[in-house]
Design an enzyme around this catalytic site. Structure first.
Site, short mmCIF file in Angstrom:
data_model
loop_
_atom_site.label_atom_id
_atom_site.label_comp_id
_atom_site.label_asym_id
_atom_site.label_seq_id
_atom_site.Cartn_x
_atom_site.Cartn_y
_atom_site.Cartn_z
N ASP A 229 -13.26 29.77 124.65
CA ASP A 229 -12.32 29.00 125.48
C ASP A 229 -12.47 29.30 126.97
OD1 ASP A 229 -11.29 27.97 123.12
OD2 ASP A 229 -9.79 29.55 122.95
N LYS B 240 -16.23 25.90 128.57
CA LYS B 240 -17.60 25.40 128.38
C LYS B 240 -17.67 23.87 128.43
CE LYS B 240 -17.55 27.71 124.50
NZ LYS B 240 -16.33 28.52 124.65
N GLY C 17 -13.07 23.96 120.25
CA GLY C 17 -12.27 22.91 120.88
C GLY C 17 -12.66 22.92 122.35
N HIS C 18 -13.45 21.94 122.77
CA HIS C 18 -13.98 21.91 124.14
C HIS C 18 -13.27 20.80 124.91
CE1 HIS C 18 -17.97 24.06 122.91
NE2 HIS C 18 -16.89 24.75 122.61
N GLN D 174 -17.75 28.97 120.90
CA GLN D 174 -17.17 30.32 120.83
C GLN D 174 -17.65 31.14 122.04
OE1 GLN D 174 -18.60 29.09 117.46
NE2 GLN D 174 -16.67 28.05 117.73
#
Ligand code: GDP
Ligand code: IMO
Ligand code: MG
Length: 423
Positions: A13, A16, A40-41, A221
């Site tokens: 988080d 990215k 979750g980007h 990650q």
């Protein structure tokens, strides 16, 4: 020929998705190489916010090729939901998204197994995202997995065999579950997947390189969640590090150029496991509130603390980071002082390297600096940076032995500042 890799240096988080989107115009191809919908980007531009889970973050910038590589694990039902939402919001992707036939499939029973294993661990649970990541990679390594390419040939029989094997395990764990709805959606996902370009992505990506095209690899990650080098066993089940781009896309290591290491100006972690610089006080709460530190997908509260330079030095070493990208600097805009951990105290002894085990007895040694008490969110050039922030950047560069080339001062694509480079 050019392959650059962008990856997280902390516990995920770091931002990215935002930076991949910002850098995409400089590349021809964007490729995910590991992880799955545990990611979750988040991207923000033109007043819109998108959260991507399996689809690369290069999907919004023109007609770039976006690849889901062999190292990724794909859940067809979650993929369908994600892709349909993007198409509905005016971002067609069927032509531009290519999926490796060698990527492994997350089965409904993998998700159930993830929950069952977590329940069995009780208080020592990993705090996974519950997306079946661990069980899917376990099946891959134990040579029992199903791959995307399997849906093209005699799929029903292969699925039935895998499901039966999982059911045996679930029975032995006495785990109660109902698979009906999950399986229905999953089968719909399989049918949906058939409409996409299912490719031998290792050939495709190497052919594109031969044609002179450039590739940006998007990590998921973070290094501290890497299965080999992270805070084991509180990690994910893939290699999140730079080497993962080689195995997860079929790229020779000599093809890798720049390695962008992304870090927050502080540090967060979701799920269980050690976090030496975690703050349990009002300061931690203030960082969480100002940084909106809640999971992009799960909404889980992220644990917050100061930057851990011991862990960051280790991450930079493991990945061969060539430049740093400092995220969420604006979140620290309103602090009297800023701290950063420069060493650990273990059994009364000060060490400056990352030890075998950070699970117990690690005490951070801090350096404290004046905060900048200035709103940086509207700044567009480093010339505007307050003196104290420049001092923080110089301190980080010196401690980490790596230049900070980009500074992010807000979630929007536009809130990104490139620093002058002295080559
Ligand atoms: P990722 O998984 O590494 O892509 O990061 P996430 O999307 O899970 O979490 C990063 C969060 O921080 C998202 O909500 C972003 O919109 C937000 N964000 C990214 N960069 C910045 C920044 O510089 N400042 C602030 N305030 N928010 C940011
Ligand atoms: P992005 O790509 C933050 C964490 C989980 C848990 C551990 C194992 O958005 O940075 P898993 O479901 O992978 O078996 O969970 O890893 N985790 C993440 N934390 N960001 C992520 O992805 C994460 N993906 C997994 O919270 O502690
Ligand atoms: Mg995330």
């Amino acid at each position: 020929m050019k392959v650059d890799v962008l990856l997280g240096l902390q516990w995920g988080d770091e931002g990215k998705g935002k930076v991949v989107d910002v850098l995409t115009p400089r590349y021809d191809v964007v490729a995910r190489f590991q992880g799955g919908p545990n990611a979750g980007h988040t991207l923000e531009f033109e007043g819109q916010k998108y959260v991507l889970r399996s689809i690369p973050s290069g999907i919004f910038q023109g007609d770039k090729v976006n690849i889901i590589g062999n190292g990724v694990v794909l859940d067809p039902s979650l993929f369908k939901a994600e892709a349909e939402a993007l198409e509905a919001s005016g971002h067609p992707l069927k032509e531009r998204l290519h999926i490796s036939k060698k990527a492994h499939l997350i089965l409904p029973t993998h998700r159930i197994l993830d929950a069952a294993y977590e329940a069995a661990k009780g208080a020592s649970k990993v705090g996974t995202t519950g997306k079946g990541i661990g069980p899917t990679y376990t099946d891959k390594v134990s040579r029992n997995g199903l791959r995307v390419g399997d849906i093209l040939n005699n799929f029903e029989a292969k699925y039935a065999a895998a499901k039966a094997r999982h059911e045996q395990i679930l029975k032995s764990l006495n785990y109660e579950y109902d698979i009906t709805e999950l399986e229905k959606q999953w089968m719909e996902g399989i049918e949906y997947l058939r409409q996409f370009n299912l490719v031998d992505s290792e050939h495709e990506i190497n052919n594109l390189l031969k044609e002179g095209k450039s590739v940006l690899c998007e990590g998921a990650q973070g290094t501290m969640l890497d299965v080999d080098f992270g805070s084991y066993p509180f990690v994910t089940s893939s290699n999140t590090i730079c080497a993962g781009a080689c195995t997860g896309l079929g790229l020779g290591p000599n093809k890798i150029g720049e390695v962008y290491g992304i870090m927050k100006a502080y540090c967060t972690r979701v799920g269980s496991g050690p976090f030496p610089t975690e703050l349990f006080d009002e300061t931690g709460k203030k960082i969480r509130d100002l940084g909106h530190e809640y999971g992009a997908v799960t909404g889980r509260e992220r644990r917050c603390g100061w930057a851990d330079l011991v862990a960051l030095r280790y991450s930079i070493m493991i990945n061969g980071v060539t430049q740093l990208i400092l995220m969420k600097s604006d979140v620290l805009d309103d602090f009297e002082t800023i701290k950063a951990c420069v060493a650990y105290k273990v059994n009364g002894e000060e060490i400056d390297y990352f030890p075998f085990d950070i699970n117990e007895g690690v005490e951070p040694v801090y350096v404290e600096m004046p905060g900048w008490k200035t709103d940086m969110t509207k700044m567009t050039s480093e010339d505007e940076f307050p003196e104290e922030f420049n001092a923080y950047i110089s301190f980080l560069e010196e401690q980490l032995g790596t230049p900070i080339k980009i500074v992010s001062v807000g979630p929007d694509r536009a809130q990104t500042i490139e620093r002058y480079t002295e080559e």
